[in-house]
Design an enzyme around this catalytic site. Sequence first.
Site, PDB file in Angstrom:
ATOM      1  N   ASP A 149     -25.814  90.068 -33.840  1.00  0.00           N
ATOM      2  CA  ASP A 149     -24.465  90.764 -32.731  1.00  0.00           C
ATOM      3  C   ASP A 149     -23.980  89.676 -32.903  1.00  0.00           C
ATOM      4  OD1 ASP A 149     -22.382  92.228 -31.877  1.00  0.00           O
ATOM      5  OD2 ASP A 149     -23.970  93.604 -31.077  1.00  0.00           O
ATOM      6  N   GLY A 184     -24.437  86.503 -36.340  1.00  0.00           N
ATOM      7  CA  GLY A 184     -23.543  86.149 -37.142  1.00  0.00           C
ATOM      8  C   GLY A 184     -22.092  87.480 -37.382  1.00  0.00           C
ATOM      9  N   ASP A 185     -21.766  87.600 -38.789  1.00  0.00           N
ATOM     10  CA  ASP A 185     -20.469  88.761 -39.541  1.00  0.00           C
ATOM     11  C   ASP A 185     -21.047  89.471 -40.401  1.00  0.00           C
ATOM     12  OD1 ASP A 185     -18.334  90.118 -39.915  1.00  0.00           O
ATOM     13  OD2 ASP A 185     -17.490  87.932 -39.817  1.00  0.00           O
ATOM     14  N   PHE A 186     -20.830  91.003 -39.119  1.00  0.00           N
ATOM     15  CA  PHE A 186     -21.762  91.658 -40.750  1.00  0.00           C
ATOM     16  C   PHE A 186     -20.806  92.315 -41.725  1.00  0.00           C
ATOM     17  CE2 PHE A 186     -20.761  94.488 -36.481  1.00  0.00           C
ATOM     18  CZ  PHE A 186     -19.615  95.150 -37.397  1.00  0.00           C
ATOM     19  N   HIS A 243     -18.671 104.712 -37.090  1.00  0.00           N
ATOM     20  CA  HIS A 243     -17.530 105.437 -36.270  1.00  0.00           C
ATOM     21  C   HIS A 243     -16.705 104.712 -35.984  1.00  0.00           C
ATOM     22  CE1 HIS A 243     -17.927 105.847 -31.607  1.00  0.00           C
ATOM     23  NE2 HIS A 243     -18.726 104.651 -32.520  1.00  0.00           N
TER      24      HIS A 243
END
Length: 336
Positions: free
Chosen positions: A203, A227-229, A246
């Site tokens: 996250d 990090g950046d998903f 969602h």
Amino acid sequence: MDPASAASPHEHIIHLSWAYLYSAALNAVAELGVADRLEAGPRSAASLADELGVQAQPLYRALRLLATVGVFIEDESGRFALTPAADVLRTNAPGSMRDAVLMVSHETFWMPAGKLGSTVRTGETQFTRIFGAPFFEHFARDPSVGPIFHRGMASFSDSENATIAGSYDFSRFQRVVDVGGGHGGFLIEVLRAAPSARGVLFDAAHVLRDARIAAAGLSERCELATGDFFKEVPGGDCIILKRILHDWSDQTAIEILRVCRRALAEGGRVVVVDTVIPPGNEPHPGKLLDVLMMVSMPGRERTEEEFRSMFAAADLRLERVVKTPAMLSVIEASAA
């Protein structure tokens, strides 16, 4: 009493129209911490108001309303006591829902919901117009509201994590990556259910500052990764997306799934934990949650077929849907 069956059509419509007042009352008493002050026993609204530094009559009237739906109970002397529903509003109650209430009834959901008509007309949330930035950007830049969201999500999930983790066999995996896993509540339950597996909690850095992994005694089996998903996630043979897809439009969700597909080990599984909307007219909490997503975010709740279509677009194949005792299901996908 079920207002839909016991009331006339006119009464039923009116009851639905002012249902937001229950949310307002819940928010007020949760913010004030009223339930905490009733743990020792019943008290009058005047006594509570004096301790809290608020006005007695408005507090009494809010508590009286909540007592009509089983949240608190008023005795013949006008004192209020906890009920099972009110008890979970206590800060230290097992499975406390106080932070969840403060999140769901916060103005960041409340105010856009009041503009649902505009969303229906335009197809777009009014969130940015109201708050000046999209949902997650607003929470990231405003230090006063960010913690409300993250604590609320943890509270919302705590009551469901163990039962969901126990509904799916995670023991067959070696490296479980929880993408956007927040404070780690779900991953902790997964690792407890699968004692031979190792975990990665992934996250943003500011979220992981409050990670619970160490407090759960799992530091040796679980690493924290930032990090950046949207760009890259750690590799593993089980990649979890719980309450992530969602939040986003179909196209953005597909992009996230593609990132996860690239990180998936051979023979592994992408495990999506989300609501699966059933057909028909029966009540389902996912149908409420779907409108909540619509008014504040670009996301939505989805049917099984909609998940199947998104997986296919990300070079994944839907293997099965596992229902759980919670409102969420486990949707398992493999490499296509």
